[in-house]
Design an enzyme around this catalytic site. Structure first.
Site, PDB file in Angstrom:
ATOM      1  N   CYS A   2       0.855  -1.193   0.000  1.00  0.00           N
ATOM      2  CA  CYS A   2       0.000   0.000   0.000  1.00  0.00           C
ATOM      3  C   CYS A   2       0.892   1.244   0.000  1.00  0.00           C
ATOM      4  CB  CYS A   2      -0.955   0.086   1.182  1.00  0.00           C
ATOM      5  SG  CYS A   2      -2.209  -1.187   1.178  1.00  0.00           S
ATOM      6  N   ARG A  27       4.119  -0.595  -4.480  1.00  0.00           N
ATOM      7  CA  ARG A  27       3.770  -1.047  -3.132  1.00  0.00           C
ATOM      8  C   ARG A  27       2.399  -1.708  -3.074  1.00  0.00           C
ATOM      9  NH1 ARG A  27       6.946   1.604   0.929  1.00  0.00           N
ATOM     10  NH2 ARG A  27       5.370   0.925   2.398  1.00  0.00           N
ATOM     11  N   TRP A  76      -2.839  -2.770  -1.735  1.00  0.00           N
ATOM     12  CA  TRP A  76      -2.528  -4.191  -1.784  1.00  0.00           C
ATOM     13  C   TRP A  76      -3.430  -4.809  -0.732  1.00  0.00           C
ATOM     14  CZ3 TRP A  76      -0.671  -8.072   1.453  1.00  0.00           C
ATOM     15  CH2 TRP A  76      -0.217  -9.228   0.802  1.00  0.00           C
ATOM     16  N   ASN A 102      -2.008   2.318   5.430  1.00  0.00           N
ATOM     17  CA  ASN A 102      -1.132   1.204   5.068  1.00  0.00           C
ATOM     18  C   ASN A 102      -0.906   0.405   6.345  1.00  0.00           C
ATOM     19  OD1 ASN A 102       0.890  -0.466   4.055  1.00  0.00           O
ATOM     20  ND2 ASN A 102       2.495   1.042   4.460  1.00  0.00           N
ATOM     21  N   GLY A 103      -1.186  -0.902   6.303  1.00  0.00           N
ATOM     22  CA  GLY A 103      -0.985  -1.710   7.504  1.00  0.00           C
ATOM     23  C   GLY A 103      -2.243  -2.474   7.873  1.00  0.00           C
ATOM     24  N   GLU A 484      17.469 -18.393  -5.265  1.00  0.00           N
ATOM     25  CA  GLU A 484      17.109 -17.086  -5.823  1.00  0.00           C
ATOM     26  C   GLU A 484      16.566 -17.250  -7.246  1.00  0.00           C
ATOM     27  OE1 GLU A 484      16.406 -14.200  -5.239  1.00  0.00           O
ATOM     28  OE2 GLU A 484      16.900 -12.983  -6.993  1.00  0.00           O
ATOM     29  N   LYS A 488      12.706 -16.191  -8.474  1.00  0.00           N
ATOM     30  CA  LYS A 488      12.438 -15.225  -9.546  1.00  0.00           C
ATOM     31  C   LYS A 488      11.529 -15.851 -10.601  1.00  0.00           C
ATOM     32  CE  LYS A 488      13.429 -12.519  -7.768  1.00  0.00           C
ATOM     33  NZ  LYS A 488      14.285 -12.082  -6.703  1.00  0.00           N
ATOM     34  N   GLU A 491       7.884 -16.098  -9.136  1.00  0.00           N
ATOM     35  CA  GLU A 491       7.096 -14.884  -8.938  1.00  0.00           C
ATOM     36  C   GLU A 491       6.937 -14.043 -10.200  1.00  0.00           C
ATOM     37  OE1 GLU A 491       8.803 -12.095  -6.135  1.00  0.00           O
ATOM     38  OE2 GLU A 491      10.806 -12.629  -6.730  1.00  0.00           O
ATOM     39  N   HIS A 507      16.715 -37.402  -2.344  1.00  0.00           N
ATOM     40  CA  HIS A 507      15.956 -37.665  -1.118  1.00  0.00           C
ATOM     41  C   HIS A 507      14.476 -37.320  -1.285  1.00  0.00           C
ATOM     42  CE1 HIS A 507      19.620 -38.621   0.961  1.00  0.00           C
ATOM     43  NE2 HIS A 507      20.154 -37.496   0.514  1.00  0.00           N
ATOM     44  N   LYS A 606       5.753  -4.750  -3.235  1.00  0.00           N
ATOM     45  CA  LYS A 606       7.076  -4.514  -2.663  1.00  0.00           C
ATOM     46  C   LYS A 606       6.907  -4.025  -1.227  1.00  0.00           C
ATOM     47  CE  LYS A 606      11.529  -3.564  -4.300  1.00  0.00           C
ATOM     48  NZ  LYS A 606      11.989  -4.894  -4.739  1.00  0.00           N
TER      49      LYS A 606
HETATM   50  C1  F6R Z   1      11.614 -11.485  -4.098  1.00  0.00           C
HETATM   51  C2  F6R Z   1      11.381 -10.353  -3.222  1.00  0.00           C
HETATM   52  C3  F6R Z   1      11.003 -10.613  -1.814  1.00  0.00           C
HETATM   53  C4  F6R Z   1      11.820  -9.702  -0.875  1.00  0.00           C
HETATM   54  C5  F6R Z   1      11.332  -9.883   0.559  1.00  0.00           C
HETATM   55  C6  F6R Z   1      12.153  -9.087   1.531  1.00  0.00           C
HETATM   56  O1  F6R Z   1      11.988 -11.088  -5.360  1.00  0.00           O
HETATM   57  O2  F6R Z   1      11.467  -9.225  -3.627  1.00  0.00           O
HETATM   58  O3  F6R Z   1      11.170 -11.949  -1.485  1.00  0.00           O
HETATM   59  O4  F6R Z   1      13.169 -10.031  -1.001  1.00  0.00           O
HETATM   60  O5  F6R Z   1       9.983  -9.499   0.644  1.00  0.00           O
HETATM   61  O6  F6R Z   1      12.068  -7.718   1.282  1.00  0.00           O
HETATM   62  P1  F6R Z   1      13.095  -6.713   1.916  1.00  0.00           P
HETATM   63  O7  F6R Z   1      14.432  -7.038   1.357  1.00  0.00           O
HETATM   64  O8  F6R Z   1      12.611  -5.356   1.518  1.00  0.00           O
HETATM   65  O9  F6R Z   1      13.054  -6.929   3.405  1.00  0.00           O
END
Ligand code: F6R
Length: 611
Positions: A2, A27, A76, A102-103, A484, A488, A491, A507, A606
């Protein structure tokens, strides 16, 4: 998670507000809305499901209101589906108070029932709707709006950044925070309140960060008052200067932020090491740790807490710090850490790793150890964010703003900073000290060489775009990088992908492998490369297609893998990072091939500021 913004100016602010909302879209982007006061101090509301652009189209393209006071929100969803009714701002019944949030308001059910008993009508499924009604309730008995706002805040539990506009006090905006970021931009003839500097930096770099339990009233004459609403005392904060410019936060010539940010990886590595690595003198200097240098000498256990990509960088850091400094390290998912009951001693250091510095779970982990005397360190990218102000010391990532929801360049900044911390803690007592310092010096060029293979990686994405399942494997330093890669792919390209230590395959996960289940194998040069070959053989025997990422010059791999992408010669510790660039680019191109929302994957946002 948000985005909220409000602007109070001397001239029309709607264009700026919409521009700021677009910058906050990362966000949250399932709906958007704004509220503004017209010339006769009447409040108006516009909301729309979908992106900010849908909201602008709804309002009428360029015919945006000429208001000088407005608030906005990109959502969001947490409570209630993404509908126009549930979109923010929310309002009291006579539409004289409107608020964005937000929250999560944890006690909203209780508050709603209380307000309903007082005759208040609720029309949404959100927790936020209690806020304007609650403020309204207190305006009945208080002297002024400020007092009512403060009384309402004292009833709210949970995590929030709240911004309210009211026709009862048209020359002010009211905002408050608890465990959710909030910043005030002090511009020429205007004040901007937002959840994120990204919404502000186009207009001003002068900012004031608001802390937990503080509320701020910004006024049209350019003044603002901050007050702690827990102990009812006025607060003063210095105006700080944001240290990045608007160009860094824009897409430039790239079609997506994600691609731009992947291309910024070489510069990210340079920035993370700048002024910290002295190759000539063979030293690592971390100014951010100087204040705790004595304490660090007695640390015998390190716990790294983080989420998602940051936790994979943490795992990479675990392997490194243990190898370089000989200190036992463990990585814990912040969401698990905060509820675990484990012993701590004063010789433990906790390192929070985070791009945003605002991730609620990681913040909760830092809060959990507040009373244990544990040294709290931060590896954070966002300057001035909550985590940087909660930790005893830390090392900034200096990756610049990351706008794509999927984290890319931050992973490299975090990994490199953790490497620097490992080198720093080793006091030079490791054979890897000099080789890694030299390597860090040339790693950016090697990353550039990987990026130069973008067309080849794109072709690979075209070839594999229709596969619905993927495995990612690696051993040692390659394992966190494989995780990682899998995240990627999952998502951004919405493909079921799993990351495993190569040795774990047999396993269980090997049962999944067949000709429709390809594997990305990180097979860069290392002392245990033969073991990775063994895992690849096991996959080949089950007819699983294999894409290998190997060190240039490795001919043998061509007999094992269906496709090979080469990365430059590098150390065992850094070559998997180069492989991670390949995997991030691959996911990007698959997402583009599938015509997906690359920068804003569905269901995600994000900066996850709710637990
Ligand atoms: C994956 C991604 C998330 C963030 C996670 C932590 O691509 O972006 O998994 O890495 O939400 O976010 P931060 O680093 O902002 O604490």
């Amino acid at each position: 998670m948000c985005g909220i913004v409000g602007i109070l100016g001397r001239g029309p602010v709607a264009d700026q507000l919409v521009d700021s909302l677009k910058r906050l879209e990362y966000r949250g982007y399932d709906s958007a809305g704004l509220a503004y006061l017209d010339g006769s101090n009447t409040l108006h509301l516009d909301k729309q499901v979908g992106r900010v652009q849908a909201l602008i189209d709804e309002i009428g393209g360029d015919q945006l209101p000429t208001s000088t006071s407005a608030i906005g929100h990109t959502r969001w969803a947490t409570h209630g589906t993404p509908t126009i009714a549930n979109a923010h701002p929310h309002t009291n019944t006579d539409k004289t108070i409107m608020a964005v949030h937000n929250g999560i308001i944890e006690n909203y059910v209780e508050l709603r029932e209380h307000l309903q008993r007082q005759g208040y009508q609720f029309v949404t499924e959100t927790d936020t709707e209690v806020i304007p009604h609650l403020i309204d309730f207190y305006t009945r008995t208080s002297q002024n709006f400020s007092e009512a706002f403060e009384q309402a805040l004292n009833q709210l539990r949970g995590a929030y950044a709240i911004l309210a506009i009211t026709s009862k006090d048209p020359d002010a905006l009211y905002a408050a925070r608890l465990s959710s970021p909030m910043v005030v931009g002090v511009g020429e003839g205007e004040l901007i309140v937002a959840s994120d500097p990204a919404a502000i930096l186009e207009h001003t770099k002068q900012v004031v960060y608001i802390n937990d339990y503080e509320f701020v009233c910004v006024r049209r004459d350019g003044t603002y008052d901050i007050k702690n609403f827990k102990d009812a005392r006025p607060v003063n904060h210095e105006v700080e200067t944001l240290d990045y410019d608007a160009a860094q936060a824009s897409m430039g010539d790239f079609p997506h932020f994600m691609l731009k940010e992947i291309h910024e990886i070489p510069q990210t590595i340079r920035s993370a090491t700048l002024g910290r690595v002295r190759v000539e003198s063979g030293t690592v200097k971390l100014g951010g740790l100087e204040s705790v240098a004595e304490q660090l000498k007695y640390i015998d256990r390190i716990v790294i807490v983080a989420c998602g990509t940051a936790s994979y960088a943490g795992l990479y850091g675990e392997y490194l710090i243990e190898e370089l400094a000989g200190i036992p390290v463990e990585v814990q998912q912040a969401s698990e850490f905060k509820y675990r009951k484990e012993p701590f001693s004063r010789s433990t250091a906790l390192i929070a790793v985070s791009q945003s510095g605002e991730t609620a779970d990681t913040i909760a982990a830092l809060k959990k150890v507040e009373d244990y005397g544990v040294l709290r360190l931060g590896v954070v990218n966002a300057v001035g964010s909550t985590m940087t102000r909660m930790t005893d010391a830390g090392v900034y990532c200096h990756a610049g703003p990351e706008q794509a929801v999927a984290s890319t360049k931050a992973f490299f900044a975090q990994s490199i900073v953790l490497m620097l911390i490992g080198l720093y803690l080793s006091n030079g007592q490791t054979d890897l000290y000099k080789p890694l310092l030299e390597e860090l010096n040339v790693l950016p060029q090697k990353a550039e060489q990987v990026l130069a293979q973008a067309e080849q990686i794109k072709a690979l994405a075209q070839k594999y775009k229709d596969y619905e399942d993927f495995m990612y494997i690696g051993r040692g330093y390659a394992f966190p990088c494989a995780l990682e890669g899998a995240l990627k792919h999952k998502e951004c390209a919405l493909v079921h992908s799993e990351g495993y230590p190569a040795g774990e395959l047999k396993h269980g996960p090997l049962a999944l492998i067949d000709e429709r289940f390809p594997t990305f194998a990180v097979a860069t040069d290392s002392a245990i490369l033969d073991k990775t070959y063994g895992s690849i053989e096991e996959i080949r025997a089950r007819k699983g297609p294999v894409i290998a990422i190997a060190t240039e010059g490795n001919e043998e791999i061509t007999h094992l893998a269906d496709d090979v992408i080469y990365v430059p010669h590098a150390t065992e510790q850094t070559a998997p990072l180069l492989a991670a660039i390949v995997m991030q680019l691959f996911s990007y191109y698959v997402a583009v091939e599938k015509d997906l929302s690359v920068d804003r994957p569905r269901n995600l946002a994000k900066s996850v500021t709710v637990e």
